[in-house]
Motif scaffolding. Structure first.
Motif, PDB file in Angstrom:
ATOM      1  N   VAL A 161      34.285  51.447  33.391  1.00 57.94           N
ATOM      2  CA  VAL A 161      32.998  50.726  34.047  1.00 57.94           C
ATOM      3  C   VAL A 161      32.662  49.403  33.215  1.00 57.94           C
ATOM      4  O   VAL A 161      32.515  48.508  33.782  1.00 57.94           O
ATOM      5  CB  VAL A 161      31.853  51.564  33.785  1.00 57.94           C
ATOM      6  N   ALA A 162      33.000  49.536  31.802  1.00 59.66           N
ATOM      7  CA  ALA A 162      32.554  48.186  31.098  1.00 59.66           C
ATOM      8  C   ALA A 162      33.536  47.129  31.581  1.00 59.66           C
ATOM      9  O   ALA A 162      33.195  46.030  31.573  1.00 59.66           O
ATOM     10  CB  ALA A 162      32.912  48.699  29.607  1.00 59.66           C
ATOM     11  N   ALA A 163      34.793  47.311  31.685  1.00 63.02           N
ATOM     12  CA  ALA A 163      35.978  46.566  32.202  1.00 63.02           C
ATOM     13  C   ALA A 163      35.338  46.005  33.480  1.00 63.02           C
ATOM     14  O   ALA A 163      35.600  44.723  33.573  1.00 63.02           O
ATOM     15  CB  ALA A 163      37.285  47.132  32.059  1.00 63.02           C
ATOM     16  N   PHE A 164      34.945  46.768  34.425  1.00 66.07           N
ATOM     17  CA  PHE A 164      34.545  46.086  35.864  1.00 66.07           C
ATOM     18  C   PHE A 164      33.409  45.024  35.755  1.00 66.07           C
ATOM     19  O   PHE A 164      33.404  44.052  36.289  1.00 66.07           O
ATOM     20  CB  PHE A 164      34.153  47.521  36.631  1.00 66.07           C
ATOM     21  N   LEU A 165      32.165  45.461  34.837  1.00 70.15           N
ATOM     22  CA  LEU A 165      31.073  44.887  34.597  1.00 70.15           C
ATOM     23  C   LEU A 165      31.546  43.579  34.007  1.00 70.15           C
ATOM     24  O   LEU A 165      30.923  42.504  34.148  1.00 70.15           O
ATOM     25  CB  LEU A 165      30.079  45.696  33.917  1.00 70.15           C
ATOM     26  N   ALA A 169      43.414  53.390  26.513  1.00 67.12           N
ATOM     27  CA  ALA A 169      42.205  52.483  26.661  1.00 67.12           C
ATOM     28  C   ALA A 169      42.624  51.207  27.660  1.00 67.12           C
ATOM     29  O   ALA A 169      41.505  51.045  28.622  1.00 67.12           O
ATOM     30  CB  ALA A 169      41.705  51.861  25.232  1.00 67.12           C
ATOM     31  N   VAL A 170      43.580  50.872  27.339  1.00 65.02           N
ATOM     32  CA  VAL A 170      44.015  49.649  28.437  1.00 65.02           C
ATOM     33  C   VAL A 170      44.182  49.853  29.618  1.00 65.02           C
ATOM     34  O   VAL A 170      43.753  49.543  30.552  1.00 65.02           O
ATOM     35  CB  VAL A 170      45.333  48.758  27.707  1.00 65.02           C
ATOM     36  N   THR A 171      44.964  51.031  29.777  1.00 67.52           N
ATOM     37  CA  THR A 171      45.261  51.715  31.127  1.00 67.52           C
ATOM     38  C   THR A 171      43.727  52.007  31.899  1.00 67.52           C
ATOM     39  O   THR A 171      43.328  51.877  33.086  1.00 67.52           O
ATOM     40  CB  THR A 171      46.003  52.856  31.078  1.00 67.52           C
ATOM     41  N   ALA A 172      42.756  52.365  31.093  1.00 69.40           N
ATOM     42  CA  ALA A 172      41.368  52.919  31.430  1.00 69.40           C
ATOM     43  C   ALA A 172      40.771  51.650  32.023  1.00 69.40           C
ATOM     44  O   ALA A 172      40.086  51.363  33.011  1.00 69.40           O
ATOM     45  CB  ALA A 172      40.691  53.594  30.542  1.00 69.40           C
ATOM     46  N   ALA A 173      40.858  50.554  31.126  1.00 66.78           N
ATOM     47  CA  ALA A 173      40.298  49.451  31.543  1.00 66.78           C
ATOM     48  C   ALA A 173      40.982  48.734  32.823  1.00 66.78           C
ATOM     49  O   ALA A 173      40.361  48.077  33.361  1.00 66.78           O
ATOM     50  CB  ALA A 173      40.448  48.222  30.295  1.00 66.78           C
ATOM     51  N   VAL A 174      42.191  48.893  33.095  1.00 69.43           N
ATOM     52  CA  VAL A 174      42.825  48.487  34.212  1.00 69.43           C
ATOM     53  C   VAL A 174      42.198  49.037  35.401  1.00 69.43           C
ATOM     54  O   VAL A 174      42.371  48.170  36.518  1.00 69.43           O
ATOM     55  CB  VAL A 174      44.307  48.655  34.065  1.00 69.43           C
ATOM     56  N   VAL A 175      41.690  50.166  35.620  1.00 71.18           N
ATOM     57  CA  VAL A 175      40.991  50.829  36.590  1.00 71.18           C
ATOM     58  C   VAL A 175      39.832  49.960  36.679  1.00 71.18           C
ATOM     59  O   VAL A 175      39.590  49.681  38.003  1.00 71.18           O
ATOM     60  CB  VAL A 175      40.730  52.072  36.050  1.00 71.18           C
ATOM     61  N   GLY A 176      39.170  49.504  35.903  1.00 78.81           N
ATOM     62  CA  GLY A 176      38.174  48.576  36.036  1.00 78.81           C
ATOM     63  C   GLY A 176      38.428  47.298  36.727  1.00 78.81           C
ATOM     64  O   GLY A 176      37.651  46.861  37.618  1.00 78.81           O
ATOM     65  N   TRP A 186      33.813  55.368  30.616  1.00 81.04           N
ATOM     66  CA  TRP A 186      33.120  54.284  30.335  1.00 81.04           C
ATOM     67  C   TRP A 186      33.996  52.756  30.043  1.00 81.04           C
ATOM     68  O   TRP A 186      33.100  51.711  30.365  1.00 81.04           O
ATOM     69  CB  TRP A 186      32.248  54.805  29.136  1.00 81.04           C
ATOM     70  N   ILE A 187      35.219  53.054  29.689  1.00 79.46           N
ATOM     71  CA  ILE A 187      35.934  51.837  29.437  1.00 79.46           C
ATOM     72  C   ILE A 187      36.034  51.259  30.771  1.00 79.46           C
ATOM     73  O   ILE A 187      35.982  50.078  30.588  1.00 79.46           O
ATOM     74  CB  ILE A 187      37.095  52.178  28.760  1.00 79.46           C
TER      75      ILE A 187
END
Length: 447
Positions: free
Chosen positions: A147-151, A367-374, A144-145
């Motif tokens: 997805v939120a970063a992508f959006l 969390a930053v690494t997950a956001a990087v995916v988005g 979800w992190i």
């Protein structure tokens, strides 16, 4: 085992700098082979420990890892040599390729080659998205992190630094309440038993006093490296004013240097959008061309920013010769991109153990690494639109540009599909895929 001489270490760092193709994964694997397996200069656990620290930092983690290990062995001079030799070969090659592109990029032969390269770059970004996603998205919270970063970056057009800050804060506080959801993943992935190296034995003998935390040393590092980093930007402002291309380039890439968490792929879409839409330094398809050039040179992939700095100054040279202006723009961009990397290492490395044991900080990194995916997903979409379609439109007054479906280029789609098969199905490798795509571009365009 005796500490290697500075000369011996310099030769190894030069070898690594010249052979460091393939992005951070390949570069880290090369360093592991040379330093851990072949020479046993550093032990397995300490190598991974250093890598995990470098993953916390903005900037290219492979170059910072080289700087870190060079600093451990031979203090500041060793760190400078290791870090510079990791960057300089690729920077020189990239400067030459940028000149060639600026002078002959519109030639039919060159355009046909880059037509194929762009399709391969799209495949490389998709492969990076899959690789990082598998490592980072370990539970639904991380998904979800992402997805939120992508959006946030694609649909809401939020600034990249704001997304990284929000993700880091969410991970920081989340790890305090539900630490099991924010545990950091390992890097490097070696399953071999831990081994000791020269550096480990030097620690045991108490020979690495410079690696102990010291407030006076930290203040000295700040007092030296912060002015060194920002001095060229201040000089450009005083000499040419705030509206000059050199001041804009220096200020923009200095700000990027502190938010480039997750490597080059994470920040490139933001850089591309700013360079094309905000500053007008590049045309829409040129960022993909620059990334293709960076993929074929040794050193950090973030070297693509040098291509941007060169073209920005080349096209607004003022009273200077365009090539001279472009070279100065490239030099300024490279300086403000990599000078802070030395600051982060020389300032923070003595405090690595404290950072390593900080659960909240590890949660922020996860969390930053997950956001990087988005964010990388946004880069894949951005490159995909500008590679596969000839026309873009903005259907609403706000929000992203979308492709005109009727403008789909079947040749680009065919090349991109072939490149993805080569990378993802047949594991052909990045450089062979780029070369074959360039040749296919020549054939399809009719040169």
């Amino acid at each position: 085992m005796a500490r290697p001489t500075l000369g011996a270490a310099t030769r190894v760092w030069a070898k690594i700098g010249l052979l460091s193709f393939g992005g951070p994964a390949g570069q880290i694997a090369l360093m592991h082979k040379e330093l851990v397996e072949d020479r046993r200069w550093i032990g397995e656990e300490r190598f991974l420990h250093a890598l995990n620290y470098c993953m916390l930092l903005p900037g290219p983690e492979a170059q910072q890892l080289a700087t870190y290990i060079g600093w451990l062995m031979h203090r500041t001079l060793g760190g400078l040599i290791a870090g510079l030799l990791f960057v300089v070969p690729g920077a020189l090659v990239m400067l030459g390729l940028s000149m060639l592109y600026a002078l002959h990029g519109e030639a039919p032969l060159i355009k046909a080659v880059f037509f194929g390269v762009k399709a391969a770059v799209l495949a490389v970004v998709v492969e990076a998205l899959i690789r990082v996603g598998r490592r980072a998205l370990r539970n639904r919270v991380m998904v979800w992190i992402a997805v939120a970063a992508f959006l946030g970056i694609f649909a809401a057009q939020l600034p990249f630094p704001l997304i990284i800050l929000a993700a880091g804060l969410f991970g920081w506080f989340g790890a305090r309440r539900r630490p099991e959801l924010f545990q950091g993943g390992g890097h490097g992935g070696s399953k071999a038993p831990a081994s000791l190296g020269v550096i480990d034995e030097m620690f045991a003998r108490g020979e690495l006093a410079h690696a102990e935390p010291s407030t006076s040393r930290a203040l000295t590092v700040l007092g030296v490296w912060l002015p060194l980093w920002l001095a060229p930007v201040v000089a450009a402002f005083l000499a040419f004013g705030g509206d000059s291309v050199w001041t804009q380039v220096g200020a923009f890439f200095s700000s990027m240097a502190v938010v480039t968490f997750g490597g080059a792929y994470a920040v490139l879409a933001y850089v591309a959008q700013a360079a094309v839409d905000a500053f007008g330094w590049l045309k829409p398809g040129e960022m993909a061309d620059g990334l293709g050039l960076a993929e074929t040179t040794p050193g950090p992939l973030i070297m693509v920013t040098q291509f941007v700095g060169f073209l920005a100054a080349y096209r607004a040279p003022g009273a200077l010769n365009p090539i001279v202006a472009g070279s100065l723009g490239a030099l300024l961009t490279t300086w403000v991109t990599f000078a802070p990397c030395f600051l982060w290492i020389f300032l923070g490395a003595p405090y690595v153990e404290q950072l390593r044991s900080n659960r909240a900080l590890a949660g922020a990194l996860s969390a930053v690494t997950a956001a990087v995916v988005g964010v990388i997903a946004n880069l894949a979409v951005w490159f995909g639109f500008h590679t596969l379609f000839r026309e873009m439109t903005r259907p609403l007054a706000f929000g992203p540009e979308l492709p005109v479906l009727a403008s789909l280029d079947w040749r680009a789609a065919l090349l991109a599909a072939g490149a993805m098969l080569a990378l993802l199905r047949f594991k052909l490798g990045m450089l062979p895929t780029l070369v074959l795509s360039a040749l296919a571009g020549l054939a399809l365009v009719g040169i």
